[in-house]
Design a protein around this motif. Structure first.
Motif, PDB file in Angstrom:
ATOM      1  N   ILE A 279      19.512 -15.127  -7.600  1.00 34.39           N
ATOM      2  CA  ILE A 279      19.048 -14.165  -6.606  1.00 34.39           C
ATOM      3  C   ILE A 279      19.902 -14.335  -5.356  1.00 34.39           C
ATOM      4  O   ILE A 279      20.018 -15.444  -4.824  1.00 34.39           O
ATOM      5  CB  ILE A 279      17.564 -14.399  -6.283  1.00 34.39           C
ATOM      6  CG1 ILE A 279      16.713 -14.205  -7.543  1.00 34.39           C
ATOM      7  CG2 ILE A 279      17.093 -13.475  -5.165  1.00 34.39           C
ATOM      8  CD1 ILE A 279      15.288 -14.674  -7.396  1.00 34.39           C
ATOM      9  N   LYS A 280      20.476 -13.231  -4.893  1.00 34.17           N
ATOM     10  CA  LYS A 280      21.386 -13.313  -3.761  1.00 34.17           C
ATOM     11  C   LYS A 280      20.771 -12.660  -2.528  1.00 34.17           C
ATOM     12  O   LYS A 280      20.222 -11.554  -2.611  1.00 34.17           O
ATOM     13  CB  LYS A 280      22.710 -12.626  -4.094  1.00 34.17           C
ATOM     14  CG  LYS A 280      23.426 -13.257  -5.277  1.00 34.17           C
ATOM     15  CD  LYS A 280      24.653 -12.459  -5.656  1.00 34.17           C
ATOM     16  CE  LYS A 280      25.259 -13.011  -6.941  1.00 34.17           C
ATOM     17  NZ  LYS A 280      26.432 -12.237  -7.380  1.00 34.17           N
TER      18      LYS A 280
ATOM     19  N   LYS B  20      11.027 -14.198  -3.536  1.00 34.18           N
ATOM     20  CA  LYS B  20      10.817 -12.776  -3.291  1.00 34.18           C
ATOM     21  C   LYS B  20      11.365 -12.325  -1.936  1.00 34.18           C
ATOM     22  O   LYS B  20      11.447 -11.114  -1.677  1.00 34.18           O
ATOM     23  CB  LYS B  20       9.325 -12.456  -3.375  1.00 34.18           C
ATOM     24  CG  LYS B  20       8.734 -12.683  -4.760  1.00 34.18           C
ATOM     25  CD  LYS B  20       7.221 -12.538  -4.747  1.00 34.18           C
ATOM     26  CE  LYS B  20       6.631 -12.816  -6.117  1.00 34.18           C
ATOM     27  NZ  LYS B  20       5.134 -12.805  -6.103  1.00 34.18           N
ATOM     28  N   ASN B  21      11.732 -13.290  -1.092  1.00 35.50           N
ATOM     29  CA  ASN B  21      12.225 -12.966   0.252  1.00 35.50           C
ATOM     30  C   ASN B  21      13.475 -13.788   0.569  1.00 35.50           C
ATOM     31  O   ASN B  21      13.496 -14.588   1.502  1.00 35.50           O
ATOM     32  CB  ASN B  21      11.141 -13.245   1.297  1.00 35.50           C
ATOM     33  CG  ASN B  21       9.917 -12.383   1.099  1.00 35.50           C
ATOM     34  OD1 ASN B  21       9.844 -11.264   1.564  1.00 35.50           O
ATOM     35  ND2 ASN B  21       8.931 -12.919   0.371  1.00 35.50           N
ATOM     36  N   PRO B  22      14.537 -13.628  -0.227  1.00 35.74           N
ATOM     37  CA  PRO B  22      15.712 -14.486  -0.061  1.00 35.74           C
ATOM     38  C   PRO B  22      16.439 -14.254   1.255  1.00 35.74           C
ATOM     39  O   PRO B  22      16.530 -13.121   1.733  1.00 35.74           O
ATOM     40  CB  PRO B  22      16.596 -14.083  -1.253  1.00 35.74           C
ATOM     41  CG  PRO B  22      16.200 -12.676  -1.556  1.00 35.74           C
ATOM     42  CD  PRO B  22      14.717 -12.601  -1.286  1.00 35.74           C
TER      43      PRO B  22
ATOM     44  N   GLY C 173      15.676 -20.019  -7.234  1.00 30.22           N
ATOM     45  CA  GLY C 173      16.724 -19.239  -7.879  1.00 30.22           C
ATOM     46  C   GLY C 173      17.653 -18.518  -6.936  1.00 30.22           C
ATOM     47  O   GLY C 173      18.389 -17.622  -7.356  1.00 30.22           O
ATOM     48  N   ILE C 174      17.640 -18.880  -5.644  1.00 29.41           N
ATOM     49  CA  ILE C 174      18.506 -18.184  -4.692  1.00 29.41           C
ATOM     50  C   ILE C 174      19.807 -18.968  -4.481  1.00 29.41           C
ATOM     51  O   ILE C 174      19.834 -20.197  -4.567  1.00 29.41           O
ATOM     52  CB  ILE C 174      17.809 -17.934  -3.341  1.00 29.41           C
ATOM     53  CG1 ILE C 174      17.557 -19.240  -2.569  1.00 29.41           C
ATOM     54  CG2 ILE C 174      16.493 -17.195  -3.530  1.00 29.41           C
ATOM     55  CD1 ILE C 174      17.051 -19.014  -1.148  1.00 29.41           C
ATOM     56  N   VAL C 175      20.862 -18.241  -4.208  1.00 27.00           N
ATOM     57  CA  VAL C 175      22.138 -18.872  -3.873  1.00 27.00           C
ATOM     58  C   VAL C 175      22.088 -19.304  -2.417  1.00 27.00           C
ATOM     59  O   VAL C 175      21.689 -18.532  -1.530  1.00 27.00           O
ATOM     60  CB  VAL C 175      23.311 -17.900  -4.100  1.00 27.00           C
ATOM     61  CG1 VAL C 175      24.636 -18.545  -3.675  1.00 27.00           C
ATOM     62  CG2 VAL C 175      23.380 -17.477  -5.556  1.00 27.00           C
TER      63      VAL C 175
ATOM     64  N   VAL D 175      26.304 -13.542  -1.702  1.00 32.33           N
ATOM     65  CA  VAL D 175      25.464 -12.531  -1.056  1.00 32.33           C
ATOM     66  C   VAL D 175      25.618 -11.192  -1.780  1.00 32.33           C
ATOM     67  O   VAL D 175      26.479 -11.032  -2.646  1.00 32.33           O
ATOM     68  CB  VAL D 175      25.830 -12.362   0.431  1.00 32.33           C
ATOM     69  CG1 VAL D 175      25.516 -13.628   1.213  1.00 32.33           C
ATOM     70  CG2 VAL D 175      27.311 -11.970   0.586  1.00 32.33           C
ATOM     71  N   ARG D 176      24.785 -10.234  -1.407  1.00 40.44           N
ATOM     72  CA  ARG D 176      24.862  -8.880  -1.951  1.00 40.44           C
ATOM     73  C   ARG D 176      24.733  -7.867  -0.820  1.00 40.44           C
ATOM     74  O   ARG D 176      24.261  -8.191   0.270  1.00 40.44           O
ATOM     75  CB  ARG D 176      23.730  -8.643  -2.965  1.00 40.44           C
ATOM     76  CG  ARG D 176      22.342  -8.741  -2.350  1.00 40.44           C
ATOM     77  CD  ARG D 176      21.235  -8.525  -3.376  1.00 40.44           C
ATOM     78  NE  ARG D 176      19.918  -8.736  -2.791  1.00 40.44           N
ATOM     79  CZ  ARG D 176      19.213  -7.793  -2.166  1.00 40.44           C
ATOM     80  NH1 ARG D 176      19.697  -6.558  -2.040  1.00 40.44           N
ATOM     81  NH2 ARG D 176      18.022  -8.068  -1.679  1.00 40.44           N
TER      82      ARG D 176
END
Length: 307
Positions: free
Chosen positions: A3-4, A101-103, A124-126, A305-306
């Motif tokens: 998740i980015k 849910k709030n990366p 699961g976040i980068v 990032v995205r």
């Protein structure tokens, strides 16, 4: 799939937290002023200036500040003021499902290392092994800012992780492997062994760095990771700097790598500008990368990032 968080843009809001040791108020204020001079907005956690001995407030207070930043929809980047000690204490008080849910972009090194990897593993976040608030000052090397702002704003891949000019990456053991990148400060990982938050290296590429430890102590930590199976599990190893690490019994950090890391037989790259060194590469934790121990290259296969 990782998740980015959304990329950082001019005028975005940075949330400042202090998650480990306290930092002098005048230093915090000066660094915040510099962030604002770069065109970023800043909000400050409730306990950023707190000091409880060697900790900045209680574990619960520091965790509360961090969760408040994840809950604030205006915050794009969470920037800890410093590392020090104590970051591990906030981990039981975090809501990892809410964070998933709030990366947000989370950056840091030193004791922040344990948080970066736990967020990657449990939410699961980068995250980003890169600058702390402490580093935002006019005299910081342009290389550091270039690395940081590229990592927090660019989605271009593949993209090499590059060392500063004159400091080349060194391929020590050949082998071309790809995997999720994990890692950071060696001391922090050793301290988390046997806890629910110990680093997961299975099938991963492991990066390590250290600061201000004599080489015989670094050996002890490396051996402990080895006995815990962390090297056996990983696909490849990247050794960053051992900043200010003194020789012991005539042995240097480079000797330790040759004597104890090379024989592990895993693809190995050394000399990465990292963490506590003056020059700091921006290293995404939880992202997919390729490393080639023969050519001494590290390539990002996905962005941190995205858009």
């Amino acid at each position: 799939m990782a998740i980015k968080p959304l990329a950082l843009q001019q005028g975005d809001t940075v949330g400042i937290v202090t998650l480990g040791s306290p930092l002098a108020a005048e230093t915090i204020d000066a660094r915040i002023a510099y962030l604002r001079s770069l065109g970023l907005k800043v909000i400050v956690g409730r306990y950023v200036y707190a000091a409880n001995g060697f900790l900045a407030g209680t574990d619960q207070q520091r965790a509360e500040d961090l969760m408040a930043m994840f809950a604030n929809e205006n915050v794009r980047l969470i920037l800890p003021s410093r590392g020090g000690v104590g970051v591990e204490g906030v981990l039981p008080y975090l809501d990892y499902d809410f964070i998933r849910k709030n990366p947000k972009i989370v950056s840091g090194y030193s004791d922040i290392t344990i948080l970066l990897n736990v967020l990657a593993q449990l939410s699961g976040i980068v995250t980003l092994h890169s600058l702390l608030l402490l580093d935002f000052k006019p005299e910081t090397a342009p290389y550091n800012f270039n690395q940081f702002f590229t990592a927090t704003s660019s989605v271009t891949v593949p993209r090499p992780i590059v060392n500063p000019p004159g400091k080349r990456l060194i391929g020590k053991v050949p082998g071309n492997v790809s995997g999720i990148l994990v890692g950071g400060n060696l001391t922090s990982f050793v301290g988390s062994l046997g806890t629910p938050y110990e680093i997961d290296t299975k099938g991963k590429i492991l990066m390590l760095e250290e600061v201000h430890e004599p080489v015989n102590t670094v050996y002890r930590y490396v051996e402990q990771l080895k006995l815990a199976g962390k090297f056996a599990d990983c696909r490849g190893i990247i050794m960053g700097e051992c900043t200010g690490c003194e020789e012991a019994y005539g042995q240097t950090y480079e000797d330790l790598i040759d004597d104890f890391i090379v024989p592990l037989g895993k693809p190995l790259i050394t000399n990465l500008a990292s963490g506590h060194g003056t020059l700091k590469a921006a290293i995404p934790i939880g992202a997919f990368v390729n490393m080639n121990g023969g050519t001494g290259t590290i390539t990002l296969l996905e962005s941190a990032v995205r858009y």
